[in-house]
Scaffold this active site. Sequence first.
Site, PDB file in Angstrom:
ATOM      1  N   ASP A  57      34.143  26.892  29.723  1.00 51.55           N
ATOM      2  CA  ASP A  57      34.543  26.164  30.920  1.00 51.55           C
ATOM      3  C   ASP A  57      35.399  24.943  30.573  1.00 51.55           C
ATOM      4  O   ASP A  57      35.419  24.483  29.421  1.00 51.55           O
ATOM      5  CB  ASP A  57      33.303  25.694  31.682  1.00 51.55           C
ATOM      6  CG  ASP A  57      32.504  26.852  32.270  1.00 51.55           C
ATOM      7  OD1 ASP A  57      33.076  27.943  32.448  1.00 51.55           O
ATOM      8  OD2 ASP A  57      31.301  26.667  32.547  1.00 51.55           O
ATOM      9  N   GLU A 235      26.685  27.733  43.266  1.00 48.54           N
ATOM     10  CA  GLU A 235      27.852  28.450  43.790  1.00 48.54           C
ATOM     11  C   GLU A 235      27.424  29.360  44.943  1.00 48.54           C
ATOM     12  O   GLU A 235      26.440  30.077  44.857  1.00 48.54           O
ATOM     13  CB  GLU A 235      28.515  29.259  42.678  1.00 48.54           C
ATOM     14  CG  GLU A 235      29.211  28.377  41.658  1.00 48.54           C
ATOM     15  CD  GLU A 235      29.645  29.119  40.421  1.00 48.54           C
ATOM     16  OE1 GLU A 235      30.811  28.989  40.026  1.00 48.54           O
ATOM     17  OE2 GLU A 235      28.805  29.834  39.839  1.00 48.54           O
ATOM     18  N   TYR A 345      30.949  37.091  37.063  1.00 52.40           N
ATOM     19  CA  TYR A 345      31.238  36.925  38.483  1.00 52.40           C
ATOM     20  C   TYR A 345      31.889  38.193  39.054  1.00 52.40           C
ATOM     21  O   TYR A 345      32.595  38.928  38.358  1.00 52.40           O
ATOM     22  CB  TYR A 345      32.163  35.743  38.696  1.00 52.40           C
ATOM     23  CG  TYR A 345      31.549  34.399  38.387  1.00 52.40           C
ATOM     24  CD1 TYR A 345      30.311  34.271  37.755  1.00 52.40           C
ATOM     25  CD2 TYR A 345      32.224  33.231  38.708  1.00 52.40           C
ATOM     26  CE1 TYR A 345      29.758  33.040  37.480  1.00 52.40           C
ATOM     27  CE2 TYR A 345      31.685  31.982  38.434  1.00 52.40           C
ATOM     28  CZ  TYR A 345      30.457  31.891  37.816  1.00 52.40           C
ATOM     29  OH  TYR A 345      29.923  30.665  37.537  1.00 52.40           O
TER      30      TYR A 345
END
Length: 380
Positions: A57, A235, A345
């Site tokens: 990230d 999220e 994801y």
Amino acid sequence: MISLGADPAPVPDAPLPHTVLARAGEGPWPHYRIVGLVHLGDGHLLAGFDGRDTGQDVPDPTGLVQRRSVDGGRTWGPVEELRAADREGRHWYCDPSYLHDPDSGRVVMFHTHAKDRGVWDAVAGTDDEDRRVMGSAVGVSEDQGRSWTFRSVTAVAAPPELMRTAFPTSGAGLRLHRGPHAGRLLQPFCGWFREGGSAGDGPADGEVVRSFVLFSDDHGETWRRGEPVGEDMDETTIVELSDGRVLLNSRDHARGGHRRIAVSADGGASWEDRGIDPQFVDPGNNAQLARRFPEAAEGDPRARELLFSNAHDRFARIRGTLSASHDDGESWQEALVFEPGPLDYSVVQALDDGAVGVIWEVESREIRFARIEAGDLPPA
């Protein structure tokens, strides 16, 4: 409570037939992660994702790229630049989330803007020149995503008197189709809330991760922040129900093996927290809700059909599963397993002719897309 049904979908030996949109070591970046998907109508799709130097990230170097399909995901054009990393100035962009506003023809793309710090050590503030602040930005395209203008939404998304930092959830936002807020655009966020903070403050004990949305009633010209909801709401994905309410479904920041849900009756301005749903299995991962038939009118049974893509396992990011609801999310059934192995994801979106598209990532090694025809989905 949401029930996924007694009979799980069979796990195949291999993923569904798919197109590899990006592969580690090929193209402009060494690694790829974090997916977004939008259907612009008439088979026109945009698929966005992070390009990353390391796979980690931000603040590791990251920029945004996309690919385009004009035949419903059957074939794809080359990699396009979505928002380039500024390597000299060390400005990084990640977490793409698309919205399409058919009334104006615009495509909107939310994303994170980082410099020297990521979500875990960013400080509170709205100055995007402060290298310790992790900001949020939005891009607007008037030509179906071929060119973009960008501006900051850090000030509205993360005021320092309320939270230390926030970022938009990647994937896809939402346009409301019915009710008093028809035409409203909504983008889900998660924020690190605390009390008594000020600009420049870093991480502190007592922070609570909550979900909220930014919403626009003027086709993305201006944005307002809705009220936050929940605790350990990370999220988040949202979908419009057949009566105009909005269902929110969040990963559990505490990684308890399930999902958290809330419902809004005022277009995302406020929420009724429904807490943990112990029957919705998830390891703490981003996922996606979508309407199967977005244009179905209220009263049409198809208006109550929803889709959900996630890693269906309590502890590991594996077993990418598409689930379906025929009653506005009150109950769910597993429709099929599209990825039996590792899955990070994923995003599901409705396509033309009852087909659906699913995009997912596999351990920063590949970005995959599958078009699933209507006849390959179980009937109601």
